[in-house]
Design an enzyme around this catalytic site. Structure first.
Site, PDB file in Angstrom:
ATOM      1  N   GLU A   1       1.041  -1.113  -0.026  1.00 28.56           N
ATOM      2  CA  GLU A   1       0.208   0.434  -0.005  1.00 28.56           C
ATOM      3  C   GLU A   1       0.895   0.970   0.074  1.00 28.56           C
ATOM      4  O   GLU A   1       2.110   1.271   0.749  1.00 28.56           O
ATOM      5  CB  GLU A   1      -1.296  -0.305   1.351  1.00 28.56           C
ATOM      6  CG  GLU A   1      -0.289  -0.273   2.531  1.00 28.56           C
ATOM      7  CD  GLU A   1      -1.426  -0.435   3.290  1.00 28.56           C
ATOM      8  OE1 GLU A   1      -1.444  -0.229   4.212  1.00 28.56           O
ATOM      9  OE2 GLU A   1      -1.725  -0.969   3.925  1.00 28.56           O
TER      10      GLU A   1
ATOM     11  N   CYS B   1       3.880   8.907   0.483  1.00 29.64           N
ATOM     12  CA  CYS B   1       4.230   7.825   1.572  1.00 29.64           C
ATOM     13  C   CYS B   1       4.140   6.550   1.228  1.00 29.64           C
ATOM     14  O   CYS B   1       3.346   5.751   0.788  1.00 29.64           O
ATOM     15  CB  CYS B   1       3.337   7.624   2.989  1.00 29.64           C
ATOM     16  SG  CYS B   1       4.486   6.944   3.774  1.00 29.64           S
TER      17      CYS B   1
ATOM     18  N   CYS C   1       6.632  -6.701   7.301  1.00 24.36           N
ATOM     19  CA  CYS C   1       8.380  -5.956   8.355  1.00 24.36           C
ATOM     20  C   CYS C   1       8.393  -6.903   9.377  1.00 24.36           C
ATOM     21  O   CYS C   1       7.347  -7.397   9.991  1.00 24.36           O
ATOM     22  CB  CYS C   1       7.192  -4.599   8.688  1.00 24.36           C
ATOM     23  SG  CYS C   1       8.704  -3.541   9.801  1.00 24.36           S
TER      24      CYS C   1
ATOM     25  N   CYS D   1       6.901  -3.827  15.381  1.00 25.59           N
ATOM     26  CA  CYS D   1       6.697  -2.679  16.510  1.00 25.59           C
ATOM     27  C   CYS D   1       5.564  -2.638  17.159  1.00 25.59           C
ATOM     28  O   CYS D   1       3.882  -3.122  16.636  1.00 25.59           O
ATOM     29  CB  CYS D   1       6.792  -1.304  15.944  1.00 25.59           C
ATOM     30  SG  CYS D   1       8.336  -0.943  15.241  1.00 25.59           S
TER      31      CYS D   1
ATOM     32  N   CYS E   1       1.624  -0.946  15.234  1.00 24.19           N
ATOM     33  CA  CYS E   1       1.556  -0.985  13.863  1.00 24.19           C
ATOM     34  C   CYS E   1       1.279  -1.772  13.338  1.00 24.19           C
ATOM     35  O   CYS E   1       1.197  -3.199  13.259  1.00 24.19           O
ATOM     36  CB  CYS E   1       2.817  -0.766  13.681  1.00 24.19           C
ATOM     37  SG  CYS E   1       3.763  -0.376  11.781  1.00 24.19           S
TER      38      CYS E   1
ATOM     39  N   GLY F   1       6.830  -2.532   6.041  1.00 19.65           N
ATOM     40  CA  GLY F   1       8.687  -2.270   6.388  1.00 19.65           C
ATOM     41  C   GLY F   1       9.665  -1.357   6.666  1.00 19.65           C
ATOM     42  O   GLY F   1       8.904  -0.143   6.984  1.00 19.65           O
ATOM     43  N   GLU F   2      10.998  -1.415   7.134  1.00 18.96           N
ATOM     44  CA  GLU F   2      11.833  -0.635   8.052  1.00 18.96           C
ATOM     45  C   GLU F   2      13.308  -0.310   6.813  1.00 18.96           C
ATOM     46  O   GLU F   2      13.811  -1.222   6.362  1.00 18.96           O
ATOM     47  CB  GLU F   2      12.357  -1.344   9.291  1.00 18.96           C
ATOM     48  CG  GLU F   2      13.859  -1.278   9.559  1.00 18.96           C
ATOM     49  CD  GLU F   2      13.738   0.140   9.340  1.00 18.96           C
ATOM     50  OE1 GLU F   2      14.835   0.577   9.406  1.00 18.96           O
ATOM     51  OE2 GLU F   2      13.217   1.353  10.701  1.00 18.96           O
TER      52      GLU F   2
ATOM     53  N   SER G   1      12.077   6.823   7.026  1.00 17.19           N
ATOM     54  CA  SER G   1      11.936   6.736   8.365  1.00 17.19           C
ATOM     55  C   SER G   1      12.389   5.305   8.416  1.00 17.19           C
ATOM     56  O   SER G   1      12.458   4.207   8.024  1.00 17.19           O
ATOM     57  CB  SER G   1      10.292   6.502   8.142  1.00 17.19           C
ATOM     58  OG  SER G   1      10.094   5.799   9.617  1.00 17.19           O
TER      59      SER G   1
ATOM     60  N   SER H   1      12.049   6.629  13.915  1.00 16.17           N
ATOM     61  CA  SER H   1      10.926   6.759  15.466  1.00 16.17           C
ATOM     62  C   SER H   1      10.948   6.268  16.710  1.00 16.17           C
ATOM     63  O   SER H   1      12.403   5.474  16.699  1.00 16.17           O
ATOM     64  CB  SER H   1       9.988   4.978  14.698  1.00 16.17           C
ATOM     65  OG  SER H   1       9.647   5.180  13.087  1.00 16.17           O
TER      66      SER H   1
ATOM     67  N   HIS I   1       9.037   7.432  20.018  1.00 16.02           N
ATOM     68  CA  HIS I   1       8.056   5.961  20.217  1.00 16.02           C
ATOM     69  C   HIS I   1       8.539   6.358  21.671  1.00 16.02           C
ATOM     70  O   HIS I   1       7.089   5.666  22.954  1.00 16.02           O
ATOM     71  CB  HIS I   1       7.491   5.529  19.660  1.00 16.02           C
ATOM     72  CG  HIS I   1       7.598   5.705  18.696  1.00 16.02           C
ATOM     73  ND1 HIS I   1       6.688   6.332  17.294  1.00 16.02           N
ATOM     74  CD2 HIS I   1       8.234   4.624  17.115  1.00 16.02           C
ATOM     75  CE1 HIS I   1       6.971   6.522  17.036  1.00 16.02           C
ATOM     76  NE2 HIS I   1       7.208   5.086  16.368  1.00 16.02           N
TER      77      HIS I   1
ATOM     78  N   ASN J   1      -2.398   5.702  15.770  1.00 16.06           N
ATOM     79  CA  ASN J   1      -3.838   5.587  14.490  1.00 16.06           C
ATOM     80  C   ASN J   1      -3.998   3.836  15.906  1.00 16.06           C
ATOM     81  O   ASN J   1      -3.321   2.721  15.229  1.00 16.06           O
ATOM     82  CB  ASN J   1      -3.015   5.419  13.336  1.00 16.06           C
ATOM     83  CG  ASN J   1      -5.124   5.981  12.892  1.00 16.06           C
ATOM     84  OD1 ASN J   1      -5.518   5.514  12.910  1.00 16.06           O
ATOM     85  ND2 ASN J   1      -4.255   6.283  11.953  1.00 16.06           N
TER      86      ASN J   1
ATOM     87  N   CYS K   1      -0.535   3.123   8.230  1.00 17.89           N
ATOM     88  CA  CYS K   1       0.348   2.044   7.520  1.00 17.89           C
ATOM     89  C   CYS K   1      -0.251   0.456   8.003  1.00 17.89           C
ATOM     90  O   CYS K   1       0.108   0.346   9.565  1.00 17.89           O
ATOM     91  CB  CYS K   1       1.902   1.830   8.461  1.00 17.89           C
ATOM     92  SG  CYS K   1       2.961   2.865   8.207  1.00 17.89           S
TER      93      CYS K   1
END
Length: 364
Positions: free
Chosen positions: A94, A107, A114, A118, A121, A161-162, A193, A216, A218, A292, A335
């Site tokens: 996506e 984006c 991934c 996390c 996510c 993904g990272e 990111s 990231s 957090h 989110n 995401c």
């Protein structure tokens, strides 16, 4: 039979070398490159200023990857568009188009799924399928440009993904995207990111790029960060912050610290003070993100007062801070959410992707 090479992932120099070796004049490589990266063609037969014979040769030797749009959801709130694309192997990824006064921002995803884990996510819930190639990352932008008829001016690699876990392909993607012979998006308008893979952050600093690095973060301490992000078990915050310093010293580019506010987890004023202490000598700014919520986790978004209080305390201590505008909340904007719901629906046979895209086009 020779396996076809991915032509859209090749630099102009690589393409020039290969086509010259085939006995073609140098200018042909530039023509082909511009068809791929400026005119955004979907097939060799659309390259009208090269002969049918050369079109055939290119088709025999190279694979021209083009993503297939499966679905597009358009926010009724802010016009954000969320795209679901199918890859050649059947996997889906996506991308999100966000419209701002300063231009269109996309984006993109850098991996299918991934493996970073996390906790807040949706991208990571089913683990990592595979890395995306440079051409598959470019194609997310190219298809969105073709679909909207509007130029993309900013790109953030913050989708599924990272990026540092797909380092070589991401680096190639950045060089292709910012190439003056291609789409020519300024490196200053590209943000990458990372959740904090320290060796790769330092390696990226040495690449002499002018991109923005977003961390990231957090959490302001290792204990809370480990509860949210498994990568924190490998690299301490001291190590991550040292890598951030290294990045700024090498590039002169300010960093962005992404901080998702989760109610009762990392959003109290004590944590705001700890965050201030952690980054006060860093060159960067904090981007507060109201988390989110995803249905697989019980994390709750911080309330407006908690967000405002957190922001105010940072500002009083001289920290540059913004609150990220929520985009596409009504269309599963976070995401991995759209991909996750698509996979669930198709496992239960509820909807066909071709119908989904056709209906969306009718709505538009």
């Amino acid at each position: 039979m020779m396996e076809k090479e991915d032509i859209k992932s090749k630099t102009l120099e690589e393409l020039s070398e290969e086509l010259t070796a085939l006995g073609l004049p140098k200018f042909r490589a530039k023509q082909v490159y511009q068809w791929l990266h400026v005119k955004l063609v979907e097939g060799f037969d659309e390259m009208t200023n090269i002969s049918k014979e050369l079109q055939g040769k290119l088709g025999e030797r190279y694979d021209l990857k083009v993503l297939t749009p499966v679905d597009v959801k358009i926010s009724q709130i802010d016009g954000t568009r969320k795209y679901l694309f199918r890859l050649e192997d059947g996997n889906v990824i996506e991308s999100v188009l966000m419209k701002y006064k300063h231009g269109n921002s996309v984006c993109i995803s850098s991996q299918v799924g991934c493996r970073m884990g996390c906790r807040f996510c949706a991208s990571t819930l089913d683990g990592l399928e595979r890395n995306l190639t440079a051409s598959e990352m470019l194609e997310q932008i190219y298809r969105i440009q073709c679909h909207t008829g509007e130029r993309v001016s900013n790109v953030v690699i913050m989708g599924s993904g990272e990026p540092m876990d797909n380092y070589d392909n991401v680096l190639r993607f950045i060089r292709l995207l910012s190439d003056g012979n291609g789409l020519n998006i300024s490196q200053r308008n590209i943000t990458v990111s990372t959740c904090g893979i320290v060796p790769k952050m330092k390696e990226l600093a040495d690449e002499n790029l002018q991109i923005t690095l977003a961390l990231s973060l957090h959490a302001p301490n290792d204990t809370v960060r480990r509860s949210l992000m498994p990568i924190a078990n490998r690299y301490t915050l001291d190590e991550v912050m040292e890598a951030c310093h290294y990045y700024f010293d090498k590039t002169g580019r300010r960093l962005t610290f992404e901080y998702s506010l989760v109610s009762g987890v990392n959003d109290n004023l004590e944590e705001a003070r700890a965050l201030t202490a952690l980054i006060k000598d860093q060159h960067g700014h904090v981007n507060l993100i109201p988390v989110n919520p995803i249905k697989e986790r019980d994390y709750v978004q911080s309330n407006q007062k908690a967000i405002a209080d957190f922001k105010n305390l940072l500002e009083k201590n001289g920290i540059n801070v913004t609150i990220r505008r929520e985009m596409g909340r009504d269309i599963n904007g976070a995401c991995g959410q759209l991909r996750k719901s698509y996979l669930e629906e198709n496992q239960s046979g509820e909807s066909s992707p071709s119908e989904s895209m056709t209906n969306k086009k009718k709505e538009e």
